[in-house]
Design a protein around this motif. Sequence first.
Motif, PDB file in Angstrom:
ATOM      1  N   GLY A  97       5.358  -6.895   8.940  1.00  0.00           N
ATOM      2  CA  GLY A  97       5.432  -6.439  10.319  1.00  0.00           C
ATOM      3  C   GLY A  97       6.146  -5.118  10.507  1.00  0.00           C
ATOM      4  N   LEU A  98       6.692  -4.561   9.419  1.00  0.00           N
ATOM      5  CA  LEU A  98       7.355  -3.264   9.459  1.00  0.00           C
ATOM      6  C   LEU A  98       6.788  -2.369   8.366  1.00  0.00           C
ATOM      7  N   LYS A  99       7.015  -1.077   8.491  1.00  0.00           N
ATOM      8  CA  LYS A  99       6.620  -0.164   7.431  1.00  0.00           C
ATOM      9  C   LYS A  99       7.500  -0.397   6.200  1.00  0.00           C
ATOM     10  N   VAL A 100       7.090   0.182   5.080  1.00  0.00           N
ATOM     11  CA  VAL A 100       7.795  -0.042   3.825  1.00  0.00           C
ATOM     12  C   VAL A 100       9.260   0.378   3.903  1.00  0.00           C
ATOM     13  N   ASP A 101       9.562   1.342   4.775  1.00  0.00           N
ATOM     14  CA  ASP A 101      10.943   1.806   4.910  1.00  0.00           C
ATOM     15  C   ASP A 101      11.719   1.048   5.987  1.00  0.00           C
ATOM     16  N   GLY A 102      11.126  -0.008   6.509  1.00  0.00           N
ATOM     17  CA  GLY A 102      11.796  -0.835   7.488  1.00  0.00           C
ATOM     18  C   GLY A 102      11.658  -0.390   8.923  1.00  0.00           C
ATOM     19  N   THR A 103      10.948   0.699   9.178  1.00  0.00           N
ATOM     20  CA  THR A 103      10.744   1.167  10.553  1.00  0.00           C
ATOM     21  C   THR A 103       9.525   0.490  11.159  1.00  0.00           C
ATOM     22  N   ALA A 104       9.414   0.584  12.482  1.00  0.00           N
ATOM     23  CA  ALA A 104       8.366  -0.128  13.199  1.00  0.00           C
ATOM     24  C   ALA A 104       7.036   0.603  13.128  1.00  0.00           C
ATOM     25  N   PHE A 105       5.953  -0.174  13.150  1.00  0.00           N
ATOM     26  CA  PHE A 105       4.619   0.391  13.358  1.00  0.00           C
ATOM     27  C   PHE A 105       4.498   0.768  14.821  1.00  0.00           C
ATOM     28  N   PRO A 106       3.494   1.570  15.177  1.00  0.00           N
ATOM     29  CA  PRO A 106       3.296   1.926  16.591  1.00  0.00           C
ATOM     30  C   PRO A 106       3.118   0.681  17.454  1.00  0.00           C
ATOM     31  N   TYR A 163      -1.956   0.005  -4.432  1.00  0.00           N
ATOM     32  CA  TYR A 163      -0.864  -0.951  -4.334  1.00  0.00           C
ATOM     33  C   TYR A 163       0.117  -0.850  -5.498  1.00  0.00           C
ATOM     34  N   ASP A 164       1.380  -1.100  -5.166  1.00  0.00           N
ATOM     35  CA  ASP A 164       2.433  -1.176  -6.168  1.00  0.00           C
ATOM     36  C   ASP A 164       3.465  -2.169  -5.651  1.00  0.00           C
ATOM     37  N   GLN A 165       4.403  -2.542  -6.519  1.00  0.00           N
ATOM     38  CA  GLN A 165       5.473  -3.417  -6.084  1.00  0.00           C
ATOM     39  C   GLN A 165       6.239  -2.770  -4.938  1.00  0.00           C
ATOM     40  N   HIS A 166       6.510  -3.535  -3.924  1.00  0.00           N
ATOM     41  CA  HIS A 166       7.177  -3.018  -2.723  1.00  0.00           C
ATOM     42  C   HIS A 166       8.454  -2.264  -3.066  1.00  0.00           C
ATOM     43  N   ASN A 167       9.271  -2.836  -3.943  1.00  0.00           N
ATOM     44  CA  ASN A 167      10.569  -2.233  -4.244  1.00  0.00           C
ATOM     45  C   ASN A 167      10.465  -0.958  -5.076  1.00  0.00           C
ATOM     46  N   LEU A 168       9.253  -0.647  -5.569  1.00  0.00           N
ATOM     47  CA  LEU A 168       9.073   0.569  -6.366  1.00  0.00           C
ATOM     48  C   LEU A 168       8.479   1.722  -5.559  1.00  0.00           C
ATOM     49  N   VAL A 169       8.087   1.447  -4.318  1.00  0.00           N
ATOM     50  CA  VAL A 169       7.497   2.479  -3.471  1.00  0.00           C
ATOM     51  C   VAL A 169       8.611   3.375  -2.919  1.00  0.00           C
ATOM     52  N   ALA A 170       8.366   4.677  -2.899  1.00  0.00           N
ATOM     53  CA  ALA A 170       9.368   5.630  -2.403  1.00  0.00           C
ATOM     54  C   ALA A 170       9.812   5.276  -0.993  1.00  0.00           C
ATOM     55  N   GLY A 171      11.126   5.197  -0.785  1.00  0.00           N
ATOM     56  CA  GLY A 171      11.678   4.927   0.527  1.00  0.00           C
ATOM     57  C   GLY A 171      11.719   3.466   0.916  1.00  0.00           C
ATOM     58  N   ALA A 172      11.330   2.578   0.009  1.00  0.00           N
ATOM     59  CA  ALA A 172      11.253   1.158   0.337  1.00  0.00           C
ATOM     60  C   ALA A 172      12.625   0.587   0.662  1.00  0.00           C
ATOM     61  N   VAL A 173      12.613  -0.329   1.627  1.00  0.00           N
ATOM     62  CA  VAL A 173      13.805  -1.092   1.967  1.00  0.00           C
ATOM     63  C   VAL A 173      13.530  -2.553   1.649  1.00  0.00           C
ATOM     64  N   ASN A 205       0.847  -1.188   0.000  1.00  0.00           N
ATOM     65  CA  ASN A 205       0.000   0.000   0.000  1.00  0.00           C
ATOM     66  C   ASN A 205       0.884   1.240   0.000  1.00  0.00           C
ATOM     67  N   ILE A 206       0.836   2.018  -1.078  1.00  0.00           N
ATOM     68  CA  ILE A 206       1.704   3.189  -1.175  1.00  0.00           C
ATOM     69  C   ILE A 206       1.228   4.325  -0.271  1.00  0.00           C
ATOM     70  N   ASN A 207      -0.007   4.221   0.253  1.00  0.00           N
ATOM     71  CA  ASN A 207      -0.536   5.242   1.158  1.00  0.00           C
ATOM     72  C   ASN A 207      -0.390   4.844   2.622  1.00  0.00           C
ATOM     73  N   GLU A 208       0.542   3.973   2.890  1.00  0.00           N
ATOM     74  CA  GLU A 208       0.780   3.515   4.260  1.00  0.00           C
ATOM     75  C   GLU A 208       1.011   4.678   5.223  1.00  0.00           C
ATOM     76  N   GLY A 209       1.632   5.735   4.742  1.00  0.00           N
ATOM     77  CA  GLY A 209       1.931   6.877   5.595  1.00  0.00           C
ATOM     78  C   GLY A 209       0.730   7.735   5.931  1.00  0.00           C
ATOM     79  N   ASN A 210      -0.380   7.515   5.252  1.00  0.00           N
ATOM     80  CA  ASN A 210      -1.616   8.261   5.533  1.00  0.00           C
ATOM     81  C   ASN A 210      -2.779   7.296   5.390  1.00  0.00           C
ATOM     82  N   LEU A 211      -3.120   6.634   6.476  1.00  0.00           N
ATOM     83  CA  LEU A 211      -4.129   5.576   6.426  1.00  0.00           C
ATOM     84  C   LEU A 211      -5.537   6.113   6.214  1.00  0.00           C
ATOM     85  N   ALA A 212      -5.688   7.441   6.225  1.00  0.00           N
ATOM     86  CA  ALA A 212      -6.997   8.013   5.903  1.00  0.00           C
ATOM     87  C   ALA A 212      -7.284   7.922   4.414  1.00  0.00           C
ATOM     88  N   LEU A 213      -6.245   7.724   3.621  1.00  0.00           N
ATOM     89  CA  LEU A 213      -6.408   7.580   2.178  1.00  0.00           C
ATOM     90  C   LEU A 213      -6.713   6.134   1.824  1.00  0.00           C
TER      91      LEU A 213
END
Length: 306
Positions: free
Chosen positions: A297-306, A281-291, A269-277
């Motif tokens: 279990g982690l955000k697309v950039d490898g950081t933890a969820f709350p 979906y796009d390929q994980h490796n093509l999303v901005a900031g993806a690791v 989900n490319i709108n992971e950073g704003n769940l109100a949207l």
Amino acid sequence: MAGTVDVALLCPEGVLDLPSAITYDPKLPTMTFDLAAGCFDAARPSGEEGTTITATVADFPAPLAPGARVTVGGAPAGNVTVVDSTTISFDMPAGLTAGAVVDVVVTQGAESVTAAGALTVCGAITTGTIILNEFIVNPGGTVDANGDGVANVTADEFVEFVNASALPVDLGGYIMADGGAAVRHRFLPGTILQPGAAIVVFGGGTPVGFAPGVAQVAAGATLSFSNASGGDEVILRTPDGATELINYHYRGNGEVGGQEWVPMVSLQNINEGNLALAPVYDQHNLVAGAVGDVSPGLKVDGTAFP
């Protein structure tokens, strides 16, 4: 309340006063509960019962007996059962406000014990409460998504959901299915998802390196979402199976119209950073900031969820 009392002794010689001769510390009744979940489900209008809770009452003036009553947030609890002289079970009642912190009161005859602010009522789960955030259909036998040290084409399939609401929710009993109506997983009782938090279901294996409560393994030890022509659906249903909260169709690899699955890469989900949207979906490796190619279990950039 603890304190002391004076004692006066009547003797042949007169009265002997003993100030503060006796110290007393009466024990007030207390209540503890068997569940440590972050919230508890109220009964639902559809007729589903609320969370069953067992309470242990200590130092009550008399042993608990049939006829004892329980209220939660002022509402009578359901299915009240006296288990033994100090233990009572009950179901959360209907009509409680989502997110409310409520008192529990056990009453027997003229005596009662109150656990103030003891329980938090779970939020309601409706369309949009839970977001399909990431999933992989075909790990290709090269992606060790569950972290158990073995890359496996079925065990490392996974589906990740995120709580997009502002309240904790209980996913216990909710059903994950595919387009063929096969039940792929039923979430375990007491699956509490805090606001913004994620839950991941793997096809199998033994998930390693995940925080407690973040990962579950599919009940049938497989997810088996189709990677054939035409794709498949990822579906989330209510516990009674009657209502679909999520139904996302992905297309087959190389097909046109919609988002296709890609071997060895998750759909994110490319709108992971704003769940109100609404999720897109796009390929994980093509999303901005993806690791990497996946991040269960982690955000697309490898950081933890709350």
